[in-house]
Motif scaffolding. Sequence first.
Motif, PDB file in Angstrom:
ATOM      1  N   LYS A 193       3.192 -21.184   4.807  1.00  0.00           N
ATOM      2  CA  LYS A 193       4.262 -21.111   3.801  1.00  0.00           C
ATOM      3  C   LYS A 193       5.647 -21.069   4.460  1.00  0.00           C
ATOM      4  N   ALA A 194       5.881 -22.080   5.299  1.00  0.00           N
ATOM      5  CA  ALA A 194       7.134 -22.117   6.047  1.00  0.00           C
ATOM      6  C   ALA A 194       8.342 -22.392   5.167  1.00  0.00           C
ATOM      7  N   TYR A 195       8.120 -22.700   3.905  1.00  0.00           N
ATOM      8  CA  TYR A 195       9.235 -22.933   2.980  1.00  0.00           C
ATOM      9  C   TYR A 195       9.781 -21.618   2.427  1.00  0.00           C
ATOM     10  N   GLN A 196       9.178 -20.490   2.843  1.00  0.00           N
ATOM     11  CA  GLN A 196       9.607 -19.200   2.311  1.00  0.00           C
ATOM     12  C   GLN A 196      10.477 -18.435   3.303  1.00  0.00           C
ATOM     13  N   GLU A 197      11.316 -17.582   2.754  1.00  0.00           N
ATOM     14  CA  GLU A 197      12.038 -16.587   3.539  1.00  0.00           C
ATOM     15  C   GLU A 197      11.146 -15.349   3.641  1.00  0.00           C
ATOM     16  N   ILE A 198      10.971 -14.816   4.855  1.00  0.00           N
ATOM     17  CA  ILE A 198       9.981 -13.772   5.107  1.00  0.00           C
ATOM     18  C   ILE A 198      10.667 -12.438   5.408  1.00  0.00           C
ATOM     19  N   GLU A 199      10.090 -11.356   4.868  1.00  0.00           N
ATOM     20  CA  GLU A 199      10.510  -9.992   5.208  1.00  0.00           C
ATOM     21  C   GLU A 199       9.307  -9.240   5.761  1.00  0.00           C
ATOM     22  N   THR A 200       9.439  -8.705   6.976  1.00  0.00           N
ATOM     23  CA  THR A 200       8.317  -8.039   7.642  1.00  0.00           C
ATOM     24  C   THR A 200       8.562  -6.556   7.906  1.00  0.00           C
ATOM     25  N   ARG A 201       9.696  -6.017   7.460  1.00  0.00           N
ATOM     26  CA  ARG A 201       9.987  -4.605   7.704  1.00  0.00           C
ATOM     27  C   ARG A 201      10.308  -3.884   6.390  1.00  0.00           C
ATOM     28  N   PRO A 202       9.295  -3.686   5.573  1.00  0.00           N
ATOM     29  CA  PRO A 202       9.541  -2.987   4.316  1.00  0.00           C
ATOM     30  C   PRO A 202       9.680  -1.484   4.534  1.00  0.00           C
ATOM     31  N   GLU A 203      10.112  -0.788   3.503  1.00  0.00           N
ATOM     32  CA  GLU A 203      10.214   0.664   3.519  1.00  0.00           C
ATOM     33  C   GLU A 203       8.991   1.232   2.805  1.00  0.00           C
ATOM     34  N   SER A 204       8.352   2.241   3.411  1.00  0.00           N
ATOM     35  CA  SER A 204       7.084   2.723   2.868  1.00  0.00           C
ATOM     36  C   SER A 204       7.023   4.249   2.899  1.00  0.00           C
ATOM     37  N   SER A 205       6.313   4.820   1.924  1.00  0.00           N
ATOM     38  CA  SER A 205       6.044   6.257   1.898  1.00  0.00           C
ATOM     39  C   SER A 205       4.572   6.470   1.573  1.00  0.00           C
ATOM     40  N   VAL A 206       3.994   7.548   2.149  1.00  0.00           N
ATOM     41  CA  VAL A 206       2.574   7.833   1.970  1.00  0.00           C
ATOM     42  C   VAL A 206       2.411   9.300   1.597  1.00  0.00           C
ATOM     43  N   TYR A 207       1.597   9.548   0.585  1.00  0.00           N
ATOM     44  CA  TYR A 207       1.225  10.901   0.182  1.00  0.00           C
ATOM     45  C   TYR A 207      -0.298  10.984   0.159  1.00  0.00           C
ATOM     46  N   THR A 208      -0.879  12.006   0.801  1.00  0.00           N
ATOM     47  CA  THR A 208      -2.330  12.153   0.853  1.00  0.00           C
ATOM     48  C   THR A 208      -2.734  13.545   0.374  1.00  0.00           C
ATOM     49  N   GLU A 209      -3.904  13.596  -0.214  1.00  0.00           N
ATOM     50  CA  GLU A 209      -4.450  14.866  -0.696  1.00  0.00           C
ATOM     51  C   GLU A 209      -5.973  14.789  -0.625  1.00  0.00           C
ATOM     52  N   MET A 210      -6.596  15.797   0.015  1.00  0.00           N
ATOM     53  CA  MET A 210      -8.047  15.811   0.145  1.00  0.00           C
ATOM     54  C   MET A 210      -8.653  16.754  -0.886  1.00  0.00           C
ATOM     55  N   ARG A 211      -9.805  16.332  -1.425  1.00  0.00           N
ATOM     56  CA  ARG A 211     -10.447  17.093  -2.489  1.00  0.00           C
ATOM     57  C   ARG A 211     -11.935  17.255  -2.185  1.00  0.00           C
ATOM     58  N   HIS A 256       8.599  -0.747  -0.481  1.00  0.00           N
ATOM     59  CA  HIS A 256       9.812  -1.377  -1.021  1.00  0.00           C
ATOM     60  C   HIS A 256      10.243  -2.505  -0.104  1.00  0.00           C
ATOM     61  N   PHE A 257      10.436  -3.690  -0.693  1.00  0.00           N
ATOM     62  CA  PHE A 257      10.959  -4.836   0.053  1.00  0.00           C
ATOM     63  C   PHE A 257      12.427  -5.012  -0.342  1.00  0.00           C
ATOM     64  N   PRO A 258      13.359  -4.452   0.433  1.00  0.00           N
ATOM     65  CA  PRO A 258      14.777  -4.462   0.033  1.00  0.00           C
ATOM     66  C   PRO A 258      15.384  -5.855  -0.055  1.00  0.00           C
ATOM     67  N   LYS A 259      14.906  -6.802   0.759  1.00  0.00           N
ATOM     68  CA  LYS A 259      15.486  -8.146   0.721  1.00  0.00           C
ATOM     69  C   LYS A 259      15.244  -8.804  -0.637  1.00  0.00           C
ATOM     70  N   PHE A 260      14.071  -8.535  -1.216  1.00  0.00           N
ATOM     71  CA  PHE A 260      13.733  -9.136  -2.509  1.00  0.00           C
ATOM     72  C   PHE A 260      13.868  -8.150  -3.672  1.00  0.00           C
ATOM     73  N   HIS A 315       1.231  -1.794   6.802  1.00  0.00           N
ATOM     74  CA  HIS A 315       1.866  -3.046   7.229  1.00  0.00           C
ATOM     75  C   HIS A 315       2.288  -3.805   5.976  1.00  0.00           C
ATOM     76  N   GLY A 316       3.430  -4.447   6.036  1.00  0.00           N
ATOM     77  CA  GLY A 316       3.905  -5.198   4.880  1.00  0.00           C
ATOM     78  C   GLY A 316       4.589  -6.488   5.274  1.00  0.00           C
ATOM     79  N   GLU A 317       4.330  -7.531   4.500  1.00  0.00           N
ATOM     80  CA  GLU A 317       4.989  -8.820   4.707  1.00  0.00           C
ATOM     81  C   GLU A 317       5.099  -9.518   3.357  1.00  0.00           C
ATOM     82  N   ALA A 318       6.277 -10.025   3.053  1.00  0.00           N
ATOM     83  CA  ALA A 318       6.501 -10.697   1.779  1.00  0.00           C
ATOM     84  C   ALA A 318       7.320 -11.955   2.011  1.00  0.00           C
TER      85      ALA A 318
END
Length: 403
Positions: free
Chosen positions: A54-72, A194-198, A318-321
């Motif tokens: 998909k070389a016709y696309q503009e690519i973003e490879t550094r998104p912003e991410s948050s993770v919350y975990t809880e064990m039960r 979150h992909f800030p570019k898009f 990991h994120g890529e859009a």
Amino acid sequence: MGFQICLTEFFLGFCNYETPMKIVVKNTTLGIIYRGVQFLVMTYFLWYVFISQKAYQEIETRPESSVYTEMRGVGLLNDSVKDEVEYVRPSEGGDVISAILRREVTHDQVQGVCPEDISLPSARCGKDSDCVAGEVDFDGNGPRTGRCVPYYNQSIRKTCEIKSWCPIEKFAAVREPPLLVAENFTVFIKNSIHFPKFKVLRTNLLKKRRYLNKCTYDEKHLDCPNFRLGYIADQSGVKFSELCDTGGIIGVFINWKCDFDLDPSECKPIYSFRRLNVYKNSPDSGYNYMYAKFYSRDGQESRTLIRAYGIRLDIIVHGEAGKFAIIPTIINMVAAISSVGICSMICDWVLLTFIDKNEIYSQKMFDEISQDKIEGTIPTTATELTITTYGSTHSDLSDGVPL
């Protein structure tokens, strides 16, 4: 004199203009090679570059991410109820969370002096002079007092005396049975990206939240963020009983690969699992850590030392859009068109190297004409007229023979 001639020829040659000479070669083999290379080049750009990558696309490879975990989960161990407070560290986690599967407990330690661990060769002694006061063994439990004393309840074997929390863990630790029921405990993973570019924000949770208390992740429930510890171990190629014995670190990989030319709701994560620490027969093959519970006993500070073995989960995102953009489209189209020129280069090389009568082809392909020749010659033939007007010759060659 020779140098001046060379210098003059250099400047004269610098001002020359070269134009390609067009020759039509009627050769079946060469034609098949030419069309075949053209087909490969165009297939590469159309299928791999534009469709697959998909070389016709503009690519973003550094998104912003948050993770919350809880064990039960709740289980019994020796008629004792173990809940999240007992076996989860930390109780409310981020991108790292661990579950205690087995403990080694040293009860009622107090500050004092006691024999060093006898399994340390440097700690074994026969007399006081073998123990240097103040010396600290790298693998030991405290500084030495300078005395050589019997090893706890043994009268023959002796080690150097140390200042430490006594009795030491190696001598007094009690191994508890593993918490095998933890195989059915679950870990809830909430991930937002979150992909800030898009300007697109996505989460791994569905809008309807009622399903969260009824599902666990597997091949049939790919949208469920509740993961059973036994399933994670199986997918990582590790036996859960091994994790109970030595502990281990497992990576939970969340991969977001999004195409925003489609509806953003089609962007969903893909989960994978892999053991991160090394395997057996290595000092780092497992995972354990120590913590203590402090209390006062008979007016003296005491503690219970706990070495915990368990499963540690590292959540790695990991994120890529990508989304259509005119600039990368134009760049890759120009690259595709330019690459077609490779076909002519390959065929010219084959023509001048392998095909018979390549000297004839070489004479036809390369010609030299000067300004004096153009001004002083009156064209009399179609060939000369072509040279005068365009600086090139158009000839037909059939099977290596000039027509």
